[in-house]
Design a protein around this motif. Structure first.
Motif, PDB file in Angstrom:
ATOM      1  N   LEU A 139       0.832  -1.202   0.000  1.00  0.00           N
ATOM      2  CA  LEU A 139       0.000   0.000   0.000  1.00  0.00           C
ATOM      3  C   LEU A 139       0.868   1.254   0.000  1.00  0.00           C
ATOM      4  O   LEU A 139       0.581   2.234  -0.690  1.00  0.00           O
ATOM      5  CB  LEU A 139      -0.923  -0.012   1.215  1.00  0.00           C
ATOM      6  CG  LEU A 139      -1.893  -1.201   1.288  1.00  0.00           C
ATOM      7  CD1 LEU A 139      -2.550  -1.263   2.660  1.00  0.00           C
ATOM      8  CD2 LEU A 139      -2.932  -1.108   0.190  1.00  0.00           C
ATOM      9  N   GLU A 140       1.943   1.225   0.788  1.00  0.00           N
ATOM     10  CA  GLU A 140       2.859   2.357   0.834  1.00  0.00           C
ATOM     11  C   GLU A 140       3.621   2.489  -0.481  1.00  0.00           C
ATOM     12  O   GLU A 140       3.872   3.597  -0.961  1.00  0.00           O
ATOM     13  CB  GLU A 140       3.813   2.192   2.019  1.00  0.00           C
ATOM     14  CG  GLU A 140       3.080   2.193   3.354  1.00  0.00           C
ATOM     15  CD  GLU A 140       4.007   1.928   4.529  1.00  0.00           C
ATOM     16  OE1 GLU A 140       4.969   1.168   4.368  1.00  0.00           O
ATOM     17  OE2 GLU A 140       3.746   2.482   5.607  1.00  0.00           O
TER      18      GLU A 140
ATOM     19  N   SER B 219       1.626   4.362  -2.943  1.00  0.00           N
ATOM     20  CA  SER B 219       1.610   5.798  -2.708  1.00  0.00           C
ATOM     21  C   SER B 219       2.890   6.453  -3.207  1.00  0.00           C
ATOM     22  O   SER B 219       2.869   7.546  -3.781  1.00  0.00           O
ATOM     23  CB  SER B 219       1.437   6.081  -1.215  1.00  0.00           C
ATOM     24  OG  SER B 219       1.575   7.455  -0.953  1.00  0.00           O
TER      25      SER B 219
ATOM     26  N   GLY C 146      10.479   7.550   0.823  1.00  0.00           N
ATOM     27  CA  GLY C 146       9.105   7.948   1.065  1.00  0.00           C
ATOM     28  C   GLY C 146       9.048   9.240   1.845  1.00  0.00           C
ATOM     29  O   GLY C 146       9.641  10.243   1.450  1.00  0.00           O
TER      30      GLY C 146
ATOM     31  N   SER D  10      -4.295  12.467   4.250  1.00  0.00           N
ATOM     32  CA  SER D  10      -3.393  11.872   5.230  1.00  0.00           C
ATOM     33  C   SER D  10      -1.974  12.340   4.964  1.00  0.00           C
ATOM     34  O   SER D  10      -1.638  12.723   3.838  1.00  0.00           O
ATOM     35  CB  SER D  10      -3.455  10.334   5.164  1.00  0.00           C
ATOM     36  OG  SER D  10      -2.542   9.747   6.066  1.00  0.00           O
TER      37      SER D  10
ATOM     38  N   ASP E  86       2.172   7.542   3.846  1.00  0.00           N
ATOM     39  CA  ASP E  86       2.064   6.808   2.590  1.00  0.00           C
ATOM     40  C   ASP E  86       1.092   5.640   2.676  1.00  0.00           C
ATOM     41  O   ASP E  86       0.468   5.283   1.670  1.00  0.00           O
ATOM     42  CB  ASP E  86       3.444   6.294   2.160  1.00  0.00           C
ATOM     43  CG  ASP E  86       4.310   7.393   1.550  1.00  0.00           C
ATOM     44  OD1 ASP E  86       3.739   8.277   0.885  1.00  0.00           O
ATOM     45  OD2 ASP E  86       5.529   7.367   1.741  1.00  0.00           O
TER      46      ASP E  86
ATOM     47  N   LYS F 216      -2.318   7.052   1.999  1.00  0.00           N
ATOM     48  CA  LYS F 216      -2.332   7.540   0.620  1.00  0.00           C
ATOM     49  C   LYS F 216      -2.391   6.366  -0.355  1.00  0.00           C
ATOM     50  O   LYS F 216      -3.070   6.428  -1.381  1.00  0.00           O
ATOM     51  CB  LYS F 216      -1.099   8.395   0.352  1.00  0.00           C
ATOM     52  CG  LYS F 216      -1.092   9.736   1.080  1.00  0.00           C
ATOM     53  CD  LYS F 216       0.176  10.512   0.766  1.00  0.00           C
ATOM     54  CE  LYS F 216       0.192  11.863   1.475  1.00  0.00           C
ATOM     55  NZ  LYS F 216       1.429  12.622   1.191  1.00  0.00           N
ATOM     56  N   GLY F 217      -1.681   5.289  -0.022  1.00  0.00           N
ATOM     57  CA  GLY F 217      -1.706   4.099  -0.866  1.00  0.00           C
ATOM     58  C   GLY F 217      -3.081   3.456  -0.888  1.00  0.00           C
ATOM     59  O   GLY F 217      -3.569   3.038  -1.946  1.00  0.00           O
TER      60      GLY F 217
ATOM     61  N   LYS G 201      -5.196   5.584  -3.056  1.00  0.00           N
ATOM     62  CA  LYS G 201      -4.878   5.398  -4.474  1.00  0.00           C
ATOM     63  C   LYS G 201      -5.467   4.094  -4.995  1.00  0.00           C
ATOM     64  O   LYS G 201      -6.093   4.071  -6.063  1.00  0.00           O
ATOM     65  CB  LYS G 201      -3.362   5.410  -4.664  1.00  0.00           C
ATOM     66  CG  LYS G 201      -2.922   5.208  -6.105  1.00  0.00           C
ATOM     67  CD  LYS G 201      -1.404   5.270  -6.242  1.00  0.00           C
ATOM     68  CE  LYS G 201      -0.970   5.033  -7.686  1.00  0.00           C
ATOM     69  NZ  LYS G 201       0.516   5.092  -7.825  1.00  0.00           N
TER      70      LYS G 201
ATOM     71  N   VAL H  28      -6.523  11.513  -3.813  1.00  0.00           N
ATOM     72  CA  VAL H  28      -5.575  11.627  -2.705  1.00  0.00           C
ATOM     73  C   VAL H  28      -5.089  13.072  -2.632  1.00  0.00           C
ATOM     74  O   VAL H  28      -4.497  13.591  -3.585  1.00  0.00           O
ATOM     75  CB  VAL H  28      -4.381  10.667  -2.881  1.00  0.00           C
ATOM     76  CG1 VAL H  28      -3.375  10.835  -1.746  1.00  0.00           C
ATOM     77  CG2 VAL H  28      -4.882   9.222  -2.948  1.00  0.00           C
TER      78      VAL H  28
ATOM     79  N   ASP I 266      -2.857  16.016  -0.963  1.00  0.00           N
ATOM     80  CA  ASP I 266      -1.671  16.360  -0.170  1.00  0.00           C
ATOM     81  C   ASP I 266      -1.893  17.715   0.495  1.00  0.00           C
ATOM     82  O   ASP I 266      -2.243  18.696  -0.173  1.00  0.00           O
ATOM     83  CB  ASP I 266      -0.422  16.418  -1.053  1.00  0.00           C
ATOM     84  CG  ASP I 266      -0.017  15.045  -1.559  1.00  0.00           C
ATOM     85  OD1 ASP I 266      -0.079  14.088  -0.772  1.00  0.00           O
ATOM     86  OD2 ASP I 266       0.346  14.934  -2.741  1.00  0.00           O
TER      87      ASP I 266
END
Length: 401
Positions: free
Chosen positions: A78-79, A82, A146, A246, A249, A252-253, A256, A262, A264
Protein backbone atom coordinates in the motif's frame (compact mmCIF):
# COMPACT_ATOMS: atom_id res chain seq x y z
CA UNK A 1 -25.64 14.19 1.90
CA UNK A 2 -21.93 14.60 2.65
CA UNK A 3 -19.94 12.00 4.56
CA UNK A 4 -16.86 12.60 6.73
CA UNK A 5 -14.72 10.01 8.49
CA UNK A 6 -12.40 11.50 11.11
CA UNK A 7 -9.94 8.71 11.80
CA UNK A 8 -7.89 9.49 14.91
CA UNK A 9 -5.10 6.94 14.62
CA UNK A 10 -4.30 5.14 17.89
CA UNK A 11 -6.50 7.48 19.95
CA UNK A 12 -7.99 4.73 22.16
CA UNK A 13 -6.05 3.87 25.31
CA UNK A 14 -6.26 2.43 28.82
CA UNK A 15 -7.10 4.28 32.06
CA UNK A 16 -4.05 5.81 33.72
CA UNK A 17 -3.39 6.78 37.34
CA UNK A 18 -1.51 9.89 36.19
CA UNK A 19 -4.69 10.96 34.36
CA UNK A 20 -6.84 10.47 37.48
CA UNK A 21 -7.94 7.07 36.32
CA UNK A 22 -9.05 8.30 32.89
CA UNK A 23 -7.82 7.66 29.37
CA UNK A 24 -6.48 10.42 27.11
CA UNK A 25 -9.90 10.48 25.39
CA UNK A 26 -11.58 10.83 28.77
CA UNK A 27 -9.16 13.57 29.84
CA UNK A 28 -9.04 15.69 26.68
CA UNK A 29 -11.16 18.82 26.43
CA UNK A 30 -13.01 18.10 23.21
CA UNK A 31 -16.28 20.01 23.30
CA UNK A 32 -17.19 19.29 19.68
CA UNK A 33 -16.83 15.51 19.88
CA UNK A 34 -18.68 15.47 23.20
CA UNK A 35 -21.47 17.67 21.80
CA UNK A 36 -21.96 15.25 18.91
CA UNK A 37 -21.79 12.26 21.28
CA UNK A 38 -24.92 13.49 23.07
CA UNK A 39 -27.03 13.12 19.90
CA UNK A 40 -25.21 10.33 18.06
CA UNK A 41 -24.90 6.57 18.02
CA UNK A 42 -21.91 5.68 20.19
CA UNK A 43 -20.48 2.22 20.77
CA UNK A 44 -17.50 -0.08 20.36
CA UNK A 45 -16.24 -1.71 17.17
CA UNK A 46 -13.63 -4.44 16.79
CA UNK A 47 -11.59 -3.31 13.81
CA UNK A 48 -8.92 -6.03 13.93
CA UNK A 49 -9.77 -9.73 13.96
CA UNK A 50 -7.73 -11.86 16.35
CA UNK A 51 -5.92 -13.71 13.56
CA UNK A 52 -4.28 -10.53 12.20
CA UNK A 53 -1.76 -8.15 13.73
CA UNK A 54 -3.27 -4.84 14.94
CA UNK A 55 -1.62 -2.50 12.49
CA UNK A 56 -2.95 0.66 10.86
CA UNK A 57 -3.00 -1.22 7.56
CA UNK A 58 -5.47 -3.88 8.69
CA UNK A 59 -7.48 -1.50 10.88
CA UNK A 60 -7.94 1.26 8.29
CA UNK A 61 -8.95 -1.21 5.60
CA UNK A 62 -11.52 -2.49 8.08
CA UNK A 63 -12.88 0.97 8.90
CA UNK A 64 -13.15 1.73 5.17
CA UNK A 65 -15.27 -1.37 4.72
CA UNK A 66 -12.71 -3.68 3.13
CA UNK A 67 -12.58 -7.10 4.80
CA UNK A 68 -8.87 -7.55 5.67
CA UNK A 69 -9.20 -11.34 5.39
CA UNK A 70 -9.99 -10.77 1.70
CA UNK A 71 -8.07 -7.62 0.78
CA UNK A 72 -5.01 -7.52 3.05
CA UNK A 73 -1.70 -8.76 1.66
CA UNK A 74 0.81 -6.82 3.75
CA UNK A 75 1.40 -3.21 4.71
CA UNK A 76 4.21 -2.18 2.43
CA UNK A 77 2.48 -2.73 -0.95
CA UNK A 78 0.00 0.00 0.00
CA UNK A 79 2.86 2.36 0.83
CA UNK A 80 4.69 1.37 -2.34
CA UNK A 81 1.64 2.39 -4.34
CA UNK A 82 1.61 5.80 -2.71
CA UNK A 83 5.30 6.32 -3.43
CA UNK A 84 4.57 5.54 -7.09
CA UNK A 85 6.14 2.10 -7.38
CA UNK A 86 4.41 -0.08 -9.97
CA UNK A 87 4.88 -3.46 -8.34
CA UNK A 88 5.03 -6.56 -10.54
CA UNK A 89 3.13 -9.69 -9.44
CA UNK A 90 6.47 -11.30 -8.59
CA UNK A 91 7.68 -8.37 -6.43
CA UNK A 92 7.71 -8.49 -2.64
CA UNK A 93 7.82 -5.16 -0.84
CA UNK A 94 9.07 -4.29 2.65
CA UNK A 95 8.69 -1.22 4.81
CA UNK A 96 12.19 0.19 5.25
CA UNK A 97 12.39 2.38 8.36
CA UNK A 98 15.33 4.64 9.09
CA UNK A 99 15.95 4.02 12.78
CA UNK A 100 18.39 4.92 15.53
CA UNK A 101 20.23 1.98 17.08
CA UNK A 102 22.67 2.07 20.01
CA UNK A 103 26.38 1.81 19.36
CA UNK A 104 27.40 -1.68 20.57
CA UNK A 105 29.97 -3.34 18.31
CA UNK A 106 27.84 -6.35 17.41
CA UNK A 107 24.63 -5.56 15.55
CA UNK A 108 22.70 -8.19 17.49
CA UNK A 109 23.57 -6.48 20.80
CA UNK A 110 22.18 -3.08 19.83
CA UNK A 111 19.05 -1.49 21.27
CA UNK A 112 16.21 0.14 19.33
CA UNK A 113 16.66 3.71 20.55
CA UNK A 114 14.18 5.36 18.17
CA UNK A 115 11.99 3.78 15.48
CA UNK A 116 11.76 7.10 13.56
CA UNK A 117 15.32 8.44 13.91
CA UNK A 118 14.23 11.59 15.66
CA UNK A 119 11.57 12.39 13.05
CA UNK A 120 14.20 12.75 10.36
CA UNK A 121 13.18 15.12 7.59
CA UNK A 122 12.12 13.74 4.21
CA UNK A 123 14.97 15.66 2.56
CA UNK A 124 17.63 14.14 4.83
CA UNK A 125 16.07 10.73 4.52
CA UNK A 126 15.98 10.89 0.72
CA UNK A 127 19.73 11.50 0.68
CA UNK A 128 20.36 8.52 2.95
CA UNK A 129 18.09 6.17 1.00
CA UNK A 130 19.73 7.24 -2.27
CA UNK A 131 23.10 6.40 -0.69
CA UNK A 132 21.80 3.00 0.45
CA UNK A 133 20.44 2.32 -3.05
CA UNK A 134 23.82 3.23 -4.57
CA UNK A 135 25.70 0.93 -2.19
CA UNK A 136 23.27 -1.99 -1.86
CA UNK A 137 20.72 -1.70 -4.66
CA UNK A 138 20.98 -4.13 -7.57
CA UNK A 139 18.80 -6.08 -10.01
CA UNK A 140 17.32 -8.01 -7.08
CA UNK A 141 16.84 -5.29 -4.46
CA UNK A 142 15.74 -1.66 -4.96
CA UNK A 143 15.27 1.03 -2.30
CA UNK A 144 12.77 3.89 -2.68
CA UNK A 145 12.42 6.96 -0.48
CA UNK A 146 9.10 7.95 1.06
CA UNK A 147 8.19 10.40 3.82
CA UNK A 148 10.32 11.09 6.90
CA UNK A 149 11.51 7.75 8.30
CA UNK A 150 9.13 5.61 6.17
CA UNK A 151 10.63 4.06 3.02
CA UNK A 152 10.34 0.99 0.83
CA UNK A 153 12.40 -1.96 -0.39
CA UNK A 154 11.33 -4.01 -3.42
CA UNK A 155 12.66 -7.56 -3.77
CA UNK A 156 12.39 -8.76 -7.36
CA UNK A 157 11.14 -12.38 -7.46
CA UNK A 158 11.28 -12.36 -3.66
CA UNK A 159 9.44 -14.43 -1.08
CA UNK A 160 7.16 -13.75 1.87
CA UNK A 161 8.69 -16.71 3.69
CA UNK A 162 11.46 -14.78 5.45
CA UNK A 163 10.83 -15.56 9.13
CA UNK A 164 9.60 -13.02 11.67
CA UNK A 165 10.13 -9.31 10.96
CA UNK A 166 9.09 -7.10 13.88
CA UNK A 167 7.80 -3.52 13.51
CA UNK A 168 10.43 -1.25 15.10
CA UNK A 169 7.82 0.82 16.96
CA UNK A 170 6.96 -2.35 18.91
CA UNK A 171 10.43 -2.65 20.42
CA UNK A 172 11.49 0.86 21.37
CA UNK A 173 14.05 0.68 24.18
CA UNK A 174 14.57 -3.06 23.77
CA UNK A 175 17.66 -4.98 22.69
CA UNK A 176 17.06 -6.17 19.14
CA UNK A 177 18.69 -9.60 19.67
CA UNK A 178 15.46 -11.61 19.90
CA UNK A 179 13.75 -9.64 17.13
CA UNK A 180 16.08 -10.70 14.33
CA UNK A 181 14.18 -13.91 13.73
CA UNK A 182 14.75 -14.38 10.02
CA UNK A 183 14.95 -17.81 8.41
CA UNK A 184 17.34 -18.84 5.67
CA UNK A 185 15.33 -16.94 3.04
CA UNK A 186 15.53 -13.81 5.15
CA UNK A 187 19.27 -13.85 5.74
CA UNK A 188 19.84 -11.46 2.83
CA UNK A 189 17.55 -8.94 4.53
CA UNK A 190 19.37 -9.19 7.84
CA UNK A 191 22.73 -8.80 6.14
CA UNK A 192 21.50 -5.59 4.47
CA UNK A 193 20.33 -4.25 7.82
CA UNK A 194 23.73 -4.99 9.35
CA UNK A 195 25.62 -3.46 6.45
CA UNK A 196 23.42 -0.38 6.50
CA UNK A 197 24.67 0.48 9.99
CA UNK A 198 28.28 0.53 8.79
CA UNK A 199 27.28 2.65 5.79
CA UNK A 200 25.12 5.16 7.64
CA UNK A 201 26.74 5.75 11.02
CA UNK A 202 29.34 8.17 9.64
CA UNK A 203 27.36 9.59 6.74
CA UNK A 204 27.55 13.42 6.53
CA UNK A 205 23.78 13.72 7.07
CA UNK A 206 24.10 11.88 10.36
CA UNK A 207 27.22 13.76 11.39
CA UNK A 208 25.32 17.02 10.97
CA UNK A 209 22.37 15.64 12.93
CA UNK A 210 24.62 14.59 15.79
CA UNK A 211 26.25 18.04 15.84
CA UNK A 212 22.76 19.55 16.21
CA UNK A 213 21.94 17.21 19.07
CA UNK A 214 19.61 15.11 16.91
CA UNK A 215 19.45 11.36 16.68
CA UNK A 216 21.23 9.79 13.70
CA UNK A 217 19.42 7.54 11.23
CA UNK A 218 22.13 4.91 11.54
CA UNK A 219 20.36 1.77 10.27
CA UNK A 220 17.56 0.57 8.07
CA UNK A 221 14.96 -1.78 9.57
CA UNK A 222 12.94 -4.04 7.28
CA UNK A 223 9.43 -5.31 8.06
CA UNK A 224 5.82 -5.30 6.81
CA UNK A 225 6.40 -7.63 3.84
CA UNK A 226 3.65 -8.03 1.26
CA UNK A 227 2.61 -8.49 -2.35
CA UNK A 228 0.34 -6.30 -4.42
CA UNK A 229 -3.39 -6.97 -4.17
CA UNK A 230 -6.04 -4.92 -5.95
CA UNK A 231 -8.82 -3.21 -4.00
CA UNK A 232 -12.36 -2.71 -5.31
CA UNK A 233 -12.79 1.00 -6.13
CA UNK A 234 -14.60 2.83 -3.34
CA UNK A 235 -17.05 4.47 -5.76
CA UNK A 236 -17.89 1.10 -7.29
CA UNK A 237 -18.38 -0.39 -3.84
CA UNK A 238 -20.45 2.41 -2.29
CA UNK A 239 -21.54 4.73 -5.10
CA UNK A 240 -19.70 7.72 -3.61
CA UNK A 241 -16.83 9.82 -4.91
CA UNK A 242 -14.20 9.69 -2.17
CA UNK A 243 -11.16 11.69 -1.13
CA UNK A 244 -8.31 10.64 1.17
CA UNK A 245 -6.44 13.16 3.35
CA UNK A 246 -3.39 11.87 5.23
CA UNK A 247 0.27 12.61 5.84
CA UNK A 248 1.41 8.99 5.62
CA UNK A 249 2.06 6.81 2.59
CA UNK A 250 0.06 3.89 3.97
CA UNK A 251 -3.23 5.79 3.86
CA UNK A 252 -2.33 7.54 0.62
CA UNK A 253 -1.71 4.10 -0.87
CA UNK A 254 -5.08 2.83 0.34
CA UNK A 255 -6.66 5.93 -1.18
CA UNK A 256 -4.88 5.40 -4.47
CA UNK A 257 -5.74 1.70 -4.72
CA UNK A 258 -9.42 2.39 -3.92
CA UNK A 259 -9.63 5.06 -6.59
CA UNK A 260 -10.08 7.99 -4.22
CA UNK A 261 -8.72 11.45 -4.84
CA UNK A 262 -5.57 11.63 -2.70
CA UNK A 263 -5.08 15.14 -1.34
CA UNK A 264 -1.67 16.36 -0.17
CA UNK A 265 -1.85 19.01 2.55
CA UNK A 266 1.20 21.29 2.93
CA UNK A 267 2.70 20.93 6.40
CA UNK A 268 1.04 17.58 7.11
CA UNK A 269 3.65 15.59 9.04
CA UNK A 270 1.98 12.65 10.79
CA UNK A 271 2.92 14.07 14.20
CA UNK A 272 1.49 16.64 16.63
CA UNK A 273 3.11 19.46 14.63
CA UNK A 274 0.98 18.59 11.61
CA UNK A 275 -1.20 21.09 9.78
CA UNK A 276 -4.52 20.25 11.47
CA UNK A 277 -6.29 23.28 10.04
CA UNK A 278 -5.03 22.52 6.56
CA UNK A 279 -6.56 19.07 6.72
CA UNK A 280 -9.92 20.54 7.74
CA UNK A 281 -9.87 23.05 4.90
CA UNK A 282 -8.85 20.37 2.41
CA UNK A 283 -11.82 18.27 3.50
CA UNK A 284 -14.22 21.19 3.20
CA UNK A 285 -12.86 22.09 -0.23
CA UNK A 286 -13.14 18.49 -1.42
CA UNK A 287 -16.76 18.21 -0.32
CA UNK A 288 -17.56 21.55 -1.97
CA UNK A 289 -15.96 20.54 -5.28
CA UNK A 290 -17.45 17.17 -6.13
CA UNK A 291 -16.46 14.64 -3.48
CA UNK A 292 -19.26 12.97 -1.53
CA UNK A 293 -17.00 11.35 1.06
CA UNK A 294 -13.76 12.35 2.76
CA UNK A 295 -11.55 10.22 4.96
CA UNK A 296 -9.38 12.42 7.20
CA UNK A 297 -6.61 10.39 8.77
CA UNK A 298 -4.69 11.97 11.66
CA UNK A 299 -1.59 10.09 12.81
CA UNK A 300 -0.67 12.25 15.81
CA UNK A 301 -2.35 10.31 18.69
CA UNK A 302 -0.70 7.10 17.51
CA UNK A 303 2.78 8.62 17.32
CA UNK A 304 2.35 10.09 20.82
CA UNK A 305 1.30 6.68 22.11
CA UNK A 306 4.38 5.01 20.62
CA UNK A 307 6.61 7.65 22.20
CA UNK A 308 4.94 7.60 25.64
CA UNK A 309 4.08 11.28 25.34
CA UNK A 310 1.13 11.48 27.71
CA UNK A 311 0.49 15.22 27.55
CA UNK A 312 0.93 15.31 23.79
CA UNK A 313 -1.52 12.47 23.26
CA UNK A 314 -4.16 14.38 25.20
CA UNK A 315 -3.25 17.58 23.36
CA UNK A 316 -3.42 15.89 19.95
CA UNK A 317 -7.02 14.86 20.62
CA UNK A 318 -7.85 18.42 21.65
CA UNK A 319 -6.25 19.79 18.48
CA UNK A 320 -8.22 17.38 16.29
CA UNK A 321 -11.41 18.50 18.01
CA UNK A 322 -10.70 22.23 17.78
CA UNK A 323 -8.84 22.54 14.48
CA UNK A 324 -10.42 19.83 12.33
CA UNK A 325 -13.86 18.91 13.65
CA UNK A 326 -14.94 22.43 14.65
CA UNK A 327 -14.31 24.05 11.23
CA UNK A 328 -16.08 21.19 9.44
CA UNK A 329 -19.14 21.50 11.67
CA UNK A 330 -19.19 25.26 11.11
CA UNK A 331 -18.78 24.93 7.34
CA UNK A 332 -21.72 22.54 7.00
CA UNK A 333 -24.01 23.98 9.65
CA UNK A 334 -27.61 23.61 8.52
CA UNK A 335 -26.70 21.12 5.78
CA UNK A 336 -27.06 17.36 5.61
CA UNK A 337 -23.89 15.68 6.81
CA UNK A 338 -22.92 12.42 8.46
CA UNK A 339 -19.72 12.10 10.49
CA UNK A 340 -17.98 8.97 11.73
CA UNK A 341 -15.30 9.50 14.40
CA UNK A 342 -13.17 6.61 15.64
CA UNK A 343 -9.61 5.38 16.10
CA UNK A 344 -8.35 2.55 13.91
CA UNK A 345 -6.91 0.66 16.91
CA UNK A 346 -5.75 1.45 20.45
CA UNK A 347 -2.15 2.53 21.02
CA UNK A 348 -1.92 2.40 24.82
CA UNK A 349 0.75 4.60 26.32
CA UNK A 350 1.59 1.86 28.81
CA UNK A 351 2.45 -0.54 25.98
CA UNK A 352 3.77 1.92 23.37
CA UNK A 353 2.33 -0.30 20.64
CA UNK A 354 -0.98 -1.33 19.09
CA UNK A 355 -3.56 -3.75 20.45
CA UNK A 356 -6.60 -5.36 18.80
CA UNK A 357 -9.05 -4.32 21.53
CA UNK A 358 -12.36 -2.78 20.38
CA UNK A 359 -12.35 1.00 19.88
CA UNK A 360 -15.07 3.61 20.47
CA UNK A 361 -17.00 4.93 17.50
CA UNK A 362 -19.44 7.79 17.00
CA UNK A 363 -21.91 8.13 14.11
CA UNK A 364 -23.52 11.56 13.78
CA UNK A 365 -26.37 12.29 11.39
CA UNK A 366 -27.45 15.94 11.12
CA UNK A 367 -30.99 14.89 10.16
CA UNK A 368 -31.83 13.17 13.43
CA UNK A 369 -31.13 13.00 17.13
CA UNK A 370 -30.23 9.81 18.97
CA UNK A 371 -29.86 9.12 22.65
CA UNK A 372 -26.13 9.36 23.08
CA UNK A 373 -23.63 9.85 25.91
CA UNK A 374 -22.22 12.87 27.72
CA UNK A 375 -18.60 12.23 26.75
CA UNK A 376 -17.03 10.40 23.82
CA UNK A 377 -14.54 7.99 25.39
CA UNK A 378 -13.86 4.29 25.85
CA UNK A 379 -15.86 3.97 29.08
CA UNK A 380 -19.02 5.67 27.83
CA UNK A 381 -18.89 3.78 24.52
CA UNK A 382 -18.76 0.45 26.33
CA UNK A 383 -21.67 1.39 28.59
CA UNK A 384 -24.02 1.94 25.63
CA UNK A 385 -23.97 -1.77 24.90
CA UNK A 386 -23.61 -1.06 21.17
CA UNK A 387 -21.01 -3.42 19.77
CA UNK A 388 -19.97 -4.12 16.19
CA UNK A 389 -17.99 -7.35 16.23
CA UNK A 390 -17.08 -7.35 12.52
CA UNK A 391 -15.17 -4.15 11.86
CA UNK A 392 -15.55 -3.95 8.09
CA UNK A 393 -19.35 -3.72 8.49
CA UNK A 394 -19.03 -0.35 10.25
CA UNK A 395 -18.75 1.56 6.96
CA UNK A 396 -21.96 0.06 5.60
CA UNK A 397 -23.69 0.97 8.85
CA UNK A 398 -22.36 4.52 8.67
CA UNK A 399 -23.35 5.11 5.05
CA UNK A 400 -26.65 3.28 4.88
CA UNK A 401 -28.25 3.60 8.33
Amino acid sequence: MKYVVLLCDGMADLPREDLTGKTPMGTAKKPNMDKLAKVSEVGLVKTVIDSLKPGSDVANLSVLGYDPSVYYSGRSPLEAGSIGIDMKPTDVSFRCNLVTLSEEENYEDKTMVDYCAGDISSEEAAELIAFIQKKMGNEEFSFYSGVSYRHCLIWDKGTLDVGTLTPPHDITGRKITEYLGVNKNGEKLLEMMKRSYDLLKDHPVNQKRIEKGLRPANSIWLWGEGVRKDLTPFEEKYGLKGAMISAVDLLKGIGKFTGMKVIDVPGATGYINTNFGGKAQAAIDALRSGSDFVYIHVEAPDECGHRFEIENKVKSIELIDGLILAPILKAFEGEEIKILICPDHPTPLALKTHTNAPVPYLIYDSRKTEEGVDKFCEESAEKTGNFIGVGHTLMERFLKK
